[in-house]
Design a protein around this motif. Structure first.
Motif, PDB file in Angstrom:
ATOM      1  N   SER A 382       0.808  -1.220   0.000  1.00 27.88           N
ATOM      2  CA  SER A 382       0.000   0.000   0.000  1.00 27.88           C
ATOM      3  C   SER A 382       0.841   1.271   0.000  1.00 27.88           C
ATOM      4  CB  SER A 382      -0.950   0.000   1.206  1.00 27.88           C
ATOM      5  OG  SER A 382      -0.193  -0.065   2.423  1.00 27.88           O
ATOM      6  N   ASN A 383       1.985   1.255   0.693  1.00 27.78           N
ATOM      7  CA  ASN A 383       2.827   2.460   0.723  1.00 27.78           C
ATOM      8  C   ASN A 383       4.023   2.346  -0.236  1.00 27.78           C
ATOM      9  OD1 ASN A 383       4.211   0.549   2.190  1.00 27.78           O
ATOM     10  ND2 ASN A 383       4.861   1.944   3.821  1.00 27.78           N
ATOM     11  N   GLY A 384       3.970   1.354  -1.086  1.00 29.24           N
ATOM     12  CA  GLY A 384       5.015   1.215  -2.085  1.00 29.24           C
ATOM     13  C   GLY A 384       4.632   1.930  -3.375  1.00 29.24           C
ATOM     14  N   THR A 385       5.363   1.647  -4.452  1.00 35.01           N
ATOM     15  CA  THR A 385       5.059   2.243  -5.755  1.00 35.01           C
ATOM     16  C   THR A 385       3.940   1.470  -6.410  1.00 35.01           C
ATOM     17  OG1 THR A 385       7.344   2.972  -6.021  1.00 35.01           O
ATOM     18  CG2 THR A 385       6.008   2.842  -8.023  1.00 35.01           C
ATOM     19  N   ILE A 386       2.819   2.155  -6.647  1.00 32.99           N
ATOM     20  CA  ILE A 386       1.668   1.522  -7.302  1.00 32.99           C
ATOM     21  C   ILE A 386       1.807   1.773  -8.805  1.00 32.99           C
ATOM     22  CG2 ILE A 386      -0.840   1.444  -7.486  1.00 32.99           C
ATOM     23  CD1 ILE A 386       0.243   0.502  -4.792  1.00 32.99           C
ATOM     24  N   PRO A 387       1.929   0.714  -9.612  1.00 31.83           N
ATOM     25  CA  PRO A 387       2.125   0.927 -11.062  1.00 31.83           C
ATOM     26  C   PRO A 387       0.886   1.487 -11.726  1.00 31.83           C
ATOM     27  CG  PRO A 387       1.737  -1.399 -10.618  1.00 31.83           C
ATOM     28  CD  PRO A 387       1.842  -0.728  -9.269  1.00 31.83           C
ATOM     29  N   THR A 388       1.102   2.219 -12.860  1.00 35.31           N
ATOM     30  CA  THR A 388       0.007   2.662 -13.712  1.00 35.31           C
ATOM     31  C   THR A 388      -0.395   1.505 -14.610  1.00 35.31           C
ATOM     32  OG1 THR A 388       0.833   4.921 -13.698  1.00 35.31           O
ATOM     33  CG2 THR A 388      -0.663   4.323 -15.486  1.00 35.31           C
ATOM     34  N   LEU A 389      -1.688   1.259 -14.706  1.00 34.08           N
ATOM     35  CA  LEU A 389      -2.153   0.168 -15.552  1.00 34.08           C
ATOM     36  C   LEU A 389      -1.845   0.485 -17.020  1.00 34.08           C
ATOM     37  CD1 LEU A 389      -5.560  -0.532 -13.790  1.00 34.08           C
ATOM     38  CD2 LEU A 389      -3.595  -2.080 -13.889  1.00 34.08           C
ATOM     39  N   PRO A 390      -1.121  -0.399 -17.743  1.00 36.26           N
ATOM     40  CA  PRO A 390      -0.719  -0.102 -19.137  1.00 36.26           C
ATOM     41  C   PRO A 390      -1.917  -0.173 -20.083  1.00 36.26           C
ATOM     42  CG  PRO A 390      -0.080  -2.337 -18.535  1.00 36.26           C
ATOM     43  CD  PRO A 390      -0.609  -1.707 -17.268  1.00 36.26           C
ATOM     44  N   THR A 391      -1.988   0.838 -21.007  1.00 35.61           N
ATOM     45  CA  THR A 391      -3.088   0.854 -21.990  1.00 35.61           C
ATOM     46  C   THR A 391      -2.750   0.047 -23.234  1.00 35.61           C
ATOM     47  OG1 THR A 391      -2.208   2.909 -22.902  1.00 35.61           O
ATOM     48  CG2 THR A 391      -3.891   3.109 -21.193  1.00 35.61           C
ATOM     49  N   THR A 392      -1.550  -0.555 -23.276  1.00 36.42           N
ATOM     50  CA  THR A 392      -1.164  -1.438 -24.379  1.00 36.42           C
ATOM     51  C   THR A 392      -0.621  -2.717 -23.790  1.00 36.42           C
ATOM     52  OG1 THR A 392      -0.611   0.423 -25.817  1.00 36.42           O
ATOM     53  CG2 THR A 392       0.260  -1.727 -26.447  1.00 36.42           C
ATOM     54  N   SER A 393      -1.131  -3.858 -24.208  1.00 40.78           N
ATOM     55  CA  SER A 393      -0.680  -5.147 -23.686  1.00 40.78           C
ATOM     56  C   SER A 393       0.701  -5.477 -24.207  1.00 40.78           C
ATOM     57  CB  SER A 393      -1.669  -6.248 -24.089  1.00 40.78           C
ATOM     58  OG  SER A 393      -1.591  -6.484 -25.495  1.00 40.78           O
ATOM     59  N   ASP A 394       1.328  -6.480 -23.599  1.00 45.92           N
ATOM     60  CA  ASP A 394       2.663  -6.897 -24.034  1.00 45.92           C
ATOM     61  C   ASP A 394       2.656  -7.373 -25.487  1.00 45.92           C
ATOM     62  OD1 ASP A 394       3.383  -6.331 -21.448  1.00 45.92           O
ATOM     63  OD2 ASP A 394       3.506  -8.428 -20.788  1.00 45.92           O
ATOM     64  N   ASN A 395       1.534  -7.864 -25.984  1.00 45.73           N
ATOM     65  CA  ASN A 395       1.455  -8.316 -27.377  1.00 45.73           C
ATOM     66  C   ASN A 395       0.736  -7.313 -28.265  1.00 45.73           C
ATOM     67  OD1 ASN A 395      -0.905  -8.875 -26.026  1.00 45.73           O
ATOM     68  ND2 ASN A 395      -1.308 -10.834 -27.064  1.00 45.73           N
ATOM     69  N   GLY A 396       0.733  -6.012 -27.836  1.00 49.36           N
ATOM     70  CA  GLY A 396       0.357  -4.919 -28.734  1.00 49.36           C
ATOM     71  C   GLY A 396      -1.112  -4.570 -28.804  1.00 49.36           C
ATOM     72  N   ILE A 397      -1.965  -5.061 -27.884  1.00 48.53           N
ATOM     73  CA  ILE A 397      -3.380  -4.725 -27.909  1.00 48.53           C
ATOM     74  C   ILE A 397      -3.609  -3.474 -27.063  1.00 48.53           C
ATOM     75  CG2 ILE A 397      -5.729  -5.536 -27.469  1.00 48.53           C
ATOM     76  CD1 ILE A 397      -4.211  -7.097 -29.616  1.00 48.53           C
ATOM     77  N   THR A 398      -4.222  -2.423 -27.628  1.00 54.36           N
ATOM     78  CA  THR A 398      -4.527  -1.208 -26.885  1.00 54.36           C
ATOM     79  C   THR A 398      -5.952  -1.274 -26.353  1.00 54.36           C
ATOM     80  OG1 THR A 398      -5.322  -0.042 -28.848  1.00 54.36           O
ATOM     81  CG2 THR A 398      -2.969   0.145 -28.340  1.00 54.36           C
ATOM     82  N   GLY A 399      -6.185  -0.621 -25.178  1.00 49.55           N
ATOM     83  CA  GLY A 399      -7.527  -0.643 -24.599  1.00 49.55           C
ATOM     84  C   GLY A 399      -7.610   0.192 -23.334  1.00 49.55           C
ATOM     85  N   THR A 400      -8.669   0.005 -22.519  1.00 48.27           N
ATOM     86  CA  THR A 400      -8.891   0.742 -21.265  1.00 48.27           C
ATOM     87  C   THR A 400      -9.186  -0.237 -20.132  1.00 48.27           C
ATOM     88  OG1 THR A 400     -11.242   0.969 -21.807  1.00 48.27           O
ATOM     89  CG2 THR A 400      -9.755   2.769 -22.470  1.00 48.27           C
ATOM     90  N   TRP A 401      -9.016   0.239 -18.834  1.00 51.50           N
ATOM     91  CA  TRP A 401      -9.208  -0.596 -17.640  1.00 51.50           C
ATOM     92  C   TRP A 401     -10.431  -0.116 -16.855  1.00 51.50           C
ATOM     93  CZ3 TRP A 401      -6.257  -4.838 -16.378  1.00 51.50           C
ATOM     94  CH2 TRP A 401      -5.071  -5.017 -17.117  1.00 51.50           C
TER      95      TRP A 401
END
Length: 790
Positions: A382-401
């Motif tokens: 909780s007090n660590g670094t919270i990553p930003t959810l990526p809008t592009t997958s590792d295999n190149g698919i773009t989208g939203t969360w």
């Protein structure tokens, strides 16, 4: 242009058969820029002319060169040896013509003649080669003149005229030096520059290299300025050759086929199995059965496989690309099928053979869907670094969360942007755990190499753990890491940076050697690098000669005590070895900033001025801290002496030398500008002596026209009764009537001829032709009219 005026004058006064100069002889070509092996170019220049329907006698031959004077002809063992060597060259080259020296000085009718500017001609310099006709050769008796008889290329336009006469028979040609060409056929300076003349006198410009101005057999395979062409394997190319003096030709090669190998124009088909290159040879046979050849190298380009970089894996519901009609490596063509519809093989067919392209087939896959993949960490603190959810997958698919950001433990859904990516929605489970951060009281800064305190094993907020490194090393600053003793993955690892203050060594600008009993500088209580402290002794004493050590003790405990040695010395007199006497405007020696005995200082004035005569005092002041006294230099500058010359009046074309320059009993050296005297126009020449004690002098030459009179009227009225040439320095005058008979001659002529022949007979009204030899300029020919007023 060629000048015909003299012959037309004959037509006006006689009813003899009409015959233009072209029927006596015609100047056809000039080798202006001759080659040379070791001797000067001026002995290898050549002129070619053609004799008309009547033989010519060289005994009355005269030449007016654009440069240099006519030296007459010579025919001896030297010229015979040169002709023998040239004929051997013709034979070895396969020619069937002969080079001939005229018998008894007679040039036969219709003969081709080459005139060489010197009998010291270099046979190896300019190639005669495979000539197919007999050529008569003449040599000028020239062993002293080495400069060119013409003028080579100069970008500034300038006309140059050559005149040749055989008694009353005359021909002249003119060319422009700025139009001479190099081997590429463009204006420029190069050996082999040649001017050819049509019968009407029109000049054309060419460059055959080191080739005499005669026609020899040659062929050109059609490569132009290049000797190679590029072609594809198995392709067909067109050939277009040419030749001079060739009776028949034949094409040959080690492989491939010709459509017509006995014609200049043909096609050649390459053997499709041959790679690398192939040499095509065009061989020509002349009238002497001699052969010459030229070649073209065909560099064979291998067939190229087209390459493409478009994506071959596609989505059926995505964007389908247009198949490119040009490959990545430049091959154009068409596709079959022409558009992408389903998975399968698509064939690319190149447009034409000139590209050397090969047909290829490409497999294209049209897919239905793709599952997005992600590699980020799903277990978080909780007090660590919270990553930003990526809008592009590792295999190149773009989208939203949904949700769009990570806040708590839960399920996060990824929805692809559009169906064209072939992407499917997925859900990912993420865990967010709590954590504790230990706190500590900061340690330090500590002095370098001091005793360090122990690192605490329990934090100020009660967390137990260990340090790495386990203890403090005071030799240098460092970072210490504290780790929880528990195994929780969310335990926070903290660091403490401990600063070790280095032992600073104070630095000071050295106080230089001081003069005895001089005012001493104050010892600084702050070093150059910012350390504050005190000196012992506190002040500098300059009353006693020698060196004293002063000690600086810093006010802070982490800094180092240092010392400085200060020397007290007696005063020194500078010494110099400097020139003190100059001529006005002479370049003076630089005033040294260091004396001969090592004293550094400055001068006032800073440099010696020789522009004004007189006596000037220069003062040398030593730099501070050297215990040296000042120095005085007295410089004497003598005034510049003047130089003068008497001007001269001369006729245009006269030879004038620069006067000898003397002063105070000896000859002065220097430079003249301009450096060469020309007597075409009046000019002023400037002499700049090498000795700066003398000024610049000028020498004026006034050029008079000294025009040769075109006529006189010997009728006894006391006005224009004689042919007045008193403004010239004449060696000899000869006068001829319209039939070419000499009627009057006189050496050292001034103003004697009153229209009578050498026999004392009174000559009738009419036009007469003269030849004048001067003492100081080239010989001339022309006409003069006697008008008796009858």
């Amino acid at each position: 242009m060629k000048f015909k005026m003299l012959k037309w004058v004959f037509i006006c006064f006689t009813l003899l058969s009409v015959k233009s100069f072209s029927q006596c002889f015609e100047i056809e070509s000039i080798l202006v820029d001759a080659c040379a092996v070791s001797g000067p170019e001026g002995k290898n220049e050549m002129v070619r002319f053609k004799v008309g329907a009547t033989a010519l006698n060289t005994s009355n031959m005269s030449v007016t060169w654009p440069s240099n004077s006519w030296q007459g002809l010579i025919q001896n063992s030297t010229t015979a040896s040169s002709v023998s060597q040239l004929n051997a060259e013709v034979v070895s080259s396969g020619g069937c013509g002969t080079i001939i020296e005229p018998t008894g000085g007679i040039l036969p009718a219709n003969a081709t003649v080459v005139l060489v500017t010197s009998h010291q001609f270099e046979v190896a310099a300019n190639y005669f080669g495979a000539i197919t006709e007999d050529i008569y050769i003449l040599f000028q008796n020239n062993s002293t003149v080495t400069s060119g008889h013409f003028v080579n290329y100069n970008a500034t336009p300038g006309l140059r005229t050559l005149s040749i006469s055989f008694g009353s028979c005359l021909d002249s040609v003119t060319y422009d030096r700025s139009l001479l060409v190099n081997a590429l056929g463009v204006p420029g300076s190069a050996d082999g520059a040649t001017v050819n003349f049509s019968p009407s006198g029109t000049a054309t410009y060419a460059n055959y290299g080191c080739q005499a101005p005669v026609e020899v057999i040659s062929v050109d395979a059609g490569g132009g300025n290049t000797s190679s062409v590029l072609a594809c394997q198995g392709s067909t190319i067109s050939l277009s050759g040419s030749g001079i003096g060739v009776q028949s030709v034949i094409w040959s090669a080690s492989s491939g086929t010709f459509s017509n190998n006995s014609s200049y124009t043909s096609t050649y088909t390459l053997d499709p199995s041959v790679t690398g290159s192939v040499v095509l040879t065009l061989t020509g046979t002349g009238s002497c059965s001699n052969t010459v050849f030229d070649t073209i190298t065909i560099n064979i380009s291998p067939n190229v496989t087209p390459t493409f970089s478009f994506d071959t894996t596609l989505c059926s519901n995505g964007t389908i690309p247009t198949l490119p009609t040009t490959s990545d490596n430049g091959i154009t063509g068409t596709w079959n099928p022409s558009i992408i519809t389903t998975s399968g093989t698509y064939d690319f067919i190149p447009d034409n053979a000139s590209q050397c392209g090969s047909p290829i087939s490409i497999s294209i896959t049209v897919s239905s869907s793709i599952t997005p993949t992600f590699s980020f960490d799903t277990t978080l603190c909780s007090n660590g670094t919270i990553p930003t959810l990526p809008t592009t997958s590792d295999n190149g698919i773009t989208g939203t969360w949904n949700p769009s950001t990570i806040t708590t433990t839960g399920t996060y859904d990824f929805i692809p942007d559009n169906a064209s990516q072939c992407g499917s929605p997925i859900s990912i489970s993420i865990t967010v755990s709590s954590s504790i951060t230990p706190t500590f009281t900061q340690i330090g800064p500590l002095c370098q190499n001091s005793t360090a305190p122990s690192l605490p094993t329990t934090s100020d907020n009660g967390v137990v753990g260990t340090w790495s490194p386990a203890s403090i090393d005071t030799s240098a600053s460092g970072t210490f890491t504290y780790t929880f003793t528990s195994n929780s993955t969310c335990d926070v690892v903290v660091t403490m940076d401990i600063v070790i203050t280095p032992q600073v060594t104070p630095t000071f600008t050295q106080i230089g050697t001081l003069c005895q009993n001089s005012t001493a500088p104050v010892l600084p209580t702050t070093s150059d690098n910012g350390v504050v402290g005190v000196w012992s002794p506190a002040t500098i004493d300059t009353s006693v000669l020698g060196t004293v050590t002063y000690t600086f003790t810093p006010s802070t405990t982490c800094d180092v005590t240092v010392t400085m040695d200060v020397t007290i010395a007696s005063e020194t007199l500078p010494t110099f070895a400097i020139t003190s006497t100059y001529c006005q405007n002479e370049v003076a020696s630089a005033l040294p900033t260091t004396s001969d005995n090592g004293i550094v200082g400055t001068w006032l004035p800073a440099s010696i001025d020789t522009s004004v005569s007189g006596v000037t005092t220069y003062e040398f002041t030593p730099n501070a801290g050297q215990c040296a006294s000042s120095y005085t230099l007295t410089v004497s500058v003598d005034p510049t002496q003047s130089i003068s010359f008497d001007g001269v009046d001369v006729c245009s074309g006269s030879v004038v030398d620069f006067p000898t320059v003397t002063a105070e009993g000896y000859t002065l050296t220097g430079t003249w500008s301009p450096s060469v005297i020309t007597t075409t126009t009046s000019s002023t020449y400037t002499f700049t002596p090498s000795d700066s004690c003398y000024g610049v002098g000028t020498f004026e030459i006034v050029v008079n026209g000294c025009t040769i009179p075109k006529g006189f009227s010997p009728n006894g009225d006391g006005n224009n009764d004689t042919w007045d040439l008193s403004s010239f320095n004449i060696k000899k005058v000869e006068v001829f009537n319209r039939y070419g008979l000499k009627v009057y001659s006189k050496r050292n002529y001034v103003n004697e001829w009153g229209g009578k022949s050498d026999n004392g007979d009174e000559l009738p009204t009419g036009t007469y032709y003269y030849m004048i030899d001067f003492e100081d300029r080239p010989s001339v020919t022309g006409w003069v009219y006697i008008n008796r007023g009858e």
